[in-house]
Write a protein that holds these residues in place. Structure first.
Motif, mmCIF file in Angstrom:
data_model
loop_
_atom_site.group_PDB
_atom_site.id
_atom_site.type_symbol
_atom_site.label_atom_id
_atom_site.label_comp_id
_atom_site.label_asym_id
_atom_site.label_seq_id
_atom_site.Cartn_x
_atom_site.Cartn_y
_atom_site.Cartn_z
ATOM 1 N N PRO A 91 -4.035 83.649 36.228
ATOM 2 C CA PRO A 91 -5.423 83.522 36.421
ATOM 3 C C PRO A 91 -6.048 82.372 35.835
ATOM 4 C CG PRO A 91 -5.106 85.320 35.209
ATOM 5 C CD PRO A 91 -3.888 85.075 35.731
ATOM 6 N N ARG A 92 -5.685 81.886 34.603
ATOM 7 C CA ARG A 92 -6.164 81.097 33.440
ATOM 8 C C ARG A 92 -5.645 79.439 34.047
ATOM 9 N NH1 ARG A 92 -8.626 83.876 29.168
ATOM 10 N NH2 ARG A 92 -7.679 85.940 29.554
ATOM 11 N N MET A 93 -4.466 79.511 34.736
ATOM 12 C CA MET A 93 -4.050 78.133 35.196
ATOM 13 C C MET A 93 -4.806 77.865 36.463
ATOM 14 S SD MET A 93 -0.071 78.599 34.536
ATOM 15 C CE MET A 93 0.692 79.014 32.917
ATOM 16 N N LEU A 96 -3.057 73.753 40.869
ATOM 17 C CA LEU A 96 -1.764 72.696 40.491
ATOM 18 C C LEU A 96 -0.626 73.411 39.572
ATOM 19 C CD1 LEU A 96 -0.426 70.378 41.427
ATOM 20 C CD2 LEU A 96 -1.514 69.246 39.544
ATOM 21 N N GLU A 97 -1.263 74.012 38.474
ATOM 22 C CA GLU A 97 -0.355 74.413 37.497
ATOM 23 C C GLU A 97 0.478 75.783 38.049
ATOM 24 O OE1 GLU A 97 -2.946 73.140 33.549
ATOM 25 O OE2 GLU A 97 -3.264 75.092 34.463
ATOM 26 N N ASN A 98 -0.450 76.553 38.918
ATOM 27 C CA ASN A 98 0.299 77.626 39.416
ATOM 28 C C ASN A 98 1.633 77.356 40.414
ATOM 29 O OD1 ASN A 98 -0.840 80.858 39.463
ATOM 30 N ND2 ASN A 98 -2.718 79.288 38.766
ATOM 31 N N GLN A 130 -9.166 73.918 40.208
ATOM 32 C CA GLN A 130 -9.713 75.059 39.953
ATOM 33 C C GLN A 130 -8.938 76.141 39.322
ATOM 34 O OE1 GLN A 130 -12.369 76.451 43.356
ATOM 35 N NE2 GLN A 130 -12.585 78.646 42.513
ATOM 36 N N LYS A 131 -9.583 76.934 38.490
ATOM 37 C CA LYS A 131 -8.943 77.955 37.737
ATOM 38 C C LYS A 131 -8.402 79.007 38.925
ATOM 39 C CE LYS A 131 -8.884 77.224 33.032
ATOM 40 N NZ LYS A 131 -8.740 75.762 33.215
ATOM 41 N N ALA A 132 -7.271 79.618 38.835
ATOM 42 C CA ALA A 132 -6.832 80.564 39.993
ATOM 43 C C ALA A 132 -7.654 81.801 39.953
ATOM 44 C CB ALA A 132 -5.355 80.522 40.174
ATOM 45 N N GLY A 133 -7.728 82.369 38.829
ATOM 46 C CA GLY A 133 -8.607 83.669 38.649
ATOM 47 C C GLY A 133 -10.147 83.376 39.321
ATOM 48 N N MET A 142 -3.176 82.412 48.841
ATOM 49 C CA MET A 142 -2.682 81.096 49.233
ATOM 50 C C MET A 142 -2.042 80.555 48.104
ATOM 51 S SD MET A 142 -5.906 79.412 51.346
ATOM 52 C CE MET A 142 -6.460 79.932 52.859
ATOM 53 N N VAL A 143 -2.516 80.651 46.745
ATOM 54 C CA VAL A 143 -1.802 80.301 45.807
ATOM 55 C C VAL A 143 -0.430 81.066 45.583
ATOM 56 C CG1 VAL A 143 -1.839 80.169 43.287
ATOM 57 C CG2 VAL A 143 -3.802 79.528 44.651
#
Ligand code: ATP
Ligand code: MG
Length: 235
Positions: A91-93, A96-98, A130-133, A142-143
């Motif tokens: 959630p904090r990533m 793109l990082e996910n 955007q932060k995934a969380g 989708m992520v």
């Protein structure tokens, strides 16, 4: 030879006998669905395939190679990726990082793989930083699916992708599952939404309390009385 061949699988959680002799096949190029209600053993089946759980007896063969007992990261490296129930994104990533985390089995993320995910999920490209969380449930789904695709799977295991989503978002996600399939990925889809799952799958299995009770073409399952009553909500 099926791409995935499961024979007489028995998986336990301590003394709880969760999978009681599961057998199923997935051929290369298919979408196969595993339908069942809460607690039937769907997630346990996927976790046993991906190596997160070790079955007590039975066999799992992937492309002719026995994989039960193989650690999860090795199974992933062989081309099996799982999009877990409840998404389990970081959630904090950022988005793109996910996605980059999904490429761990190849080391560094390949820009071409990221572009492929963005072409399947344009929304993720718009929200790249955007932060995934902070994303909606459908976007988080989708992520999770995009992250699984970053491992370049030949077999994609999807655990309840429609869970908790609005009808429109369910349509969107299932449309993308069809796109992923058309691009050549084989899919084993776990769902409680039997109607949607049987619409995209060519074949399906019904699981009840750890046992496969029905196996047939998606068309036949959709017309089966038991399926209609128990899973399609008909009287
Ligand atoms: N970590 C665990 N420890 C003990 N029992 C478990 C554990 N995980 C699952 N179980 C049990 O195993 C059985 C199958 O669970 P599983 O999660 O595979 O069901 P499911 O079909 O995925 O259900 P749902 O649709 O609710 O996700 C259930 O009876 C469940 O209580
Ligand atoms: Mg589950």
């Amino acid at each position: 030879m099926p791409m995935l061949e499961i024979r007489d699988l028995n998986t336990f959680y301590g003394h709880i006998h969760a999978l009681k002799g599961i057998s199923l096949d997935v051929d290369k190029g298919e979408v196969v669905t595993l339908i069942g209600s809460n607690g039937a053993g769907k997630s346990t089946t996927l976790k046993t395939i991906s190596g997160l759980l070790n079955p007590k007896t039975g066999s799992i063969t992937f492309n002719g190679q026995k994989i039960n007992g193989t650690p999860a990261h090795k199974v992933a490296g062989m081309g099996v990726a799982q999009s877990p129930e409840g998404r389990r994104i970081f959630p904090r990533m950022t988005v793109l990082e996910n996605l980059e985390m999904g490429a761990f089995s190849h080391g560094k993320a390949d820009p071409a793989d990221i572009e492929r995910v963005f072409s399947l999920f344009p929304r993720l490209k718009e929200r790249i930083n955007q932060k995934a969380g902070t994303m909606s449930g459908g976007e988080q789904q989708m992520v999770a699916m995009g992250r699984a695709l970053m491992a370049r799977p030949t077999l994609l295991l999807l655990d309840e992708p429609s869970m908790g989503l609005s009808p429109i978002m369910v349509e969107t996600i299932f449309g993308i599952i069809e796109d992923i399939h058309k691009q050549g990925t084989t899919v084993l889809l776990v769902e409680q939404n039997a109607l949607m799952a049987l619409a995209v799958a060519s074949r399906g299995y019904v699981i009840q309390t750890g046992k496969i009770v029905l196996a047939d073409s998606a068309k036949a399952l959709m017309q089966n009385d038991m399926v209609r009553k128990a899973y399609l909500g008909e009287e």
